[in-house]
Structure formats: structure tokens, C-alpha cells
Design a protein around this motif. Sequence first.
Motif, PDB file in Angstrom:
ATOM      1  N   ASP A  48     -48.205   9.310  24.822  1.00 28.73           N
ATOM      2  CA  ASP A  48     -47.733   8.009  24.351  1.00 28.73           C
ATOM      3  C   ASP A  48     -47.717   6.971  25.474  1.00 28.73           C
ATOM      4  O   ASP A  48     -48.100   5.816  25.276  1.00 28.73           O
ATOM      5  CB  ASP A  48     -46.347   8.127  23.734  1.00 28.73           C
ATOM      6  CG  ASP A  48     -46.344   8.890  22.414  1.00 28.73           C
ATOM      7  OD1 ASP A  48     -47.428   9.084  21.828  1.00 28.73           O
ATOM      8  OD2 ASP A  48     -45.242   9.296  21.984  1.00 28.73           O
ATOM      9  N   GLU A  49     -47.253   7.385  26.654  1.00 30.37           N
ATOM     10  CA  GLU A  49     -47.227   6.479  27.805  1.00 30.37           C
ATOM     11  C   GLU A  49     -48.631   5.999  28.150  1.00 30.37           C
ATOM     12  O   GLU A  49     -48.853   4.807  28.410  1.00 30.37           O
ATOM     13  CB  GLU A  49     -46.626   7.181  29.031  1.00 30.37           C
ATOM     14  CG  GLU A  49     -45.153   7.471  28.928  1.00 30.37           C
ATOM     15  CD  GLU A  49     -44.659   8.384  30.045  1.00 30.37           C
ATOM     16  OE1 GLU A  49     -45.474   8.842  30.885  1.00 30.37           O
ATOM     17  OE2 GLU A  49     -43.451   8.662  30.072  1.00 30.37           O
ATOM     18  N   ARG A 106     -46.125  11.939  27.425  1.00 33.57           N
ATOM     19  CA  ARG A 106     -47.106  11.448  28.402  1.00 33.57           C
ATOM     20  C   ARG A 106     -48.294  10.820  27.689  1.00 33.57           C
ATOM     21  O   ARG A 106     -48.792   9.774  28.124  1.00 33.57           O
ATOM     22  CB  ARG A 106     -47.562  12.588  29.320  1.00 33.57           C
ATOM     23  CG  ARG A 106     -48.486  12.150  30.402  1.00 33.57           C
ATOM     24  CD  ARG A 106     -47.783  11.204  31.379  1.00 33.57           C
ATOM     25  NE  ARG A 106     -48.719  10.728  32.379  1.00 33.57           N
ATOM     26  CZ  ARG A 106     -48.888   9.450  32.713  1.00 33.57           C
ATOM     27  NH1 ARG A 106     -48.133   8.515  32.185  1.00 33.57           N
ATOM     28  NH2 ARG A 106     -49.781   9.104  33.592  1.00 33.57           N
ATOM     29  N   GLU A 152     -49.909   3.495  25.644  1.00 29.85           N
ATOM     30  CA  GLU A 152     -49.320   2.176  25.885  1.00 29.85           C
ATOM     31  C   GLU A 152     -49.980   1.467  27.063  1.00 29.85           C
ATOM     32  O   GLU A 152     -50.095   0.240  27.070  1.00 29.85           O
ATOM     33  CB  GLU A 152     -47.810   2.303  26.120  1.00 29.85           C
ATOM     34  CG  GLU A 152     -47.028   2.638  24.875  1.00 29.85           C
ATOM     35  CD  GLU A 152     -45.554   2.849  25.146  1.00 29.85           C
ATOM     36  OE1 GLU A 152     -45.084   2.522  26.266  1.00 29.85           O
ATOM     37  OE2 GLU A 152     -44.854   3.335  24.237  1.00 29.85           O
ATOM     38  N   GLU A 153     -50.408   2.252  28.056  1.00 31.46           N
ATOM     39  CA  GLU A 153     -51.082   1.692  29.227  1.00 31.46           C
ATOM     40  C   GLU A 153     -52.542   1.357  28.935  1.00 31.46           C
ATOM     41  O   GLU A 153     -53.214   0.756  29.759  1.00 31.46           O
ATOM     42  CB  GLU A 153     -51.008   2.678  30.392  1.00 31.46           C
ATOM     43  CG  GLU A 153     -49.604   2.892  30.912  1.00 31.46           C
ATOM     44  CD  GLU A 153     -49.509   4.028  31.921  1.00 31.46           C
ATOM     45  OE1 GLU A 153     -50.567   4.556  32.356  1.00 31.46           O
ATOM     46  OE2 GLU A 153     -48.381   4.410  32.265  1.00 31.46           O
TER      47      GLU A 153
END
Length: 64
Positions: A31-32, A29, A35-36
Amino acid sequence: MVQEWEIWSCANHAIKVHGENAAIFAAMRSDELMEEGDLAAAKFFRRIVTAINRLSEGSMGRVH
């Protein structure tokens, strides 16, 4: 600003929901969110990973 007790509460909840995969879930999460572009939320989840690892050291061994 996130309080320390909130980190530990989230870590405990993640362990209850995801068991031995809690640290993996929180790291993914993070990492997500990175990226966002949500750096603050990504940092929050990295702190949760650290707390999960500390809580898990005695019962499950270190989780990466």
C-alpha cells in the motif's frame, strides 16, 4: 523481472521476521509503495502476500 523463487524467498524471510503478521506487513508495504507511485514494487509485495498466505495456510490458517 522478478523470478518466482525470489517471491518465495522473500515470503519465507517475512514469516521468519514478522511471524503471523508477515502478510499484514507485506500488504502494508504494498500500500505504501502504491501511494508513492511505485506500481512495480507494489505488485511485487502483493505477490509476496499471496506466497505468505500459501505458506501459512497449513500452520497458522489463512492470513489476510
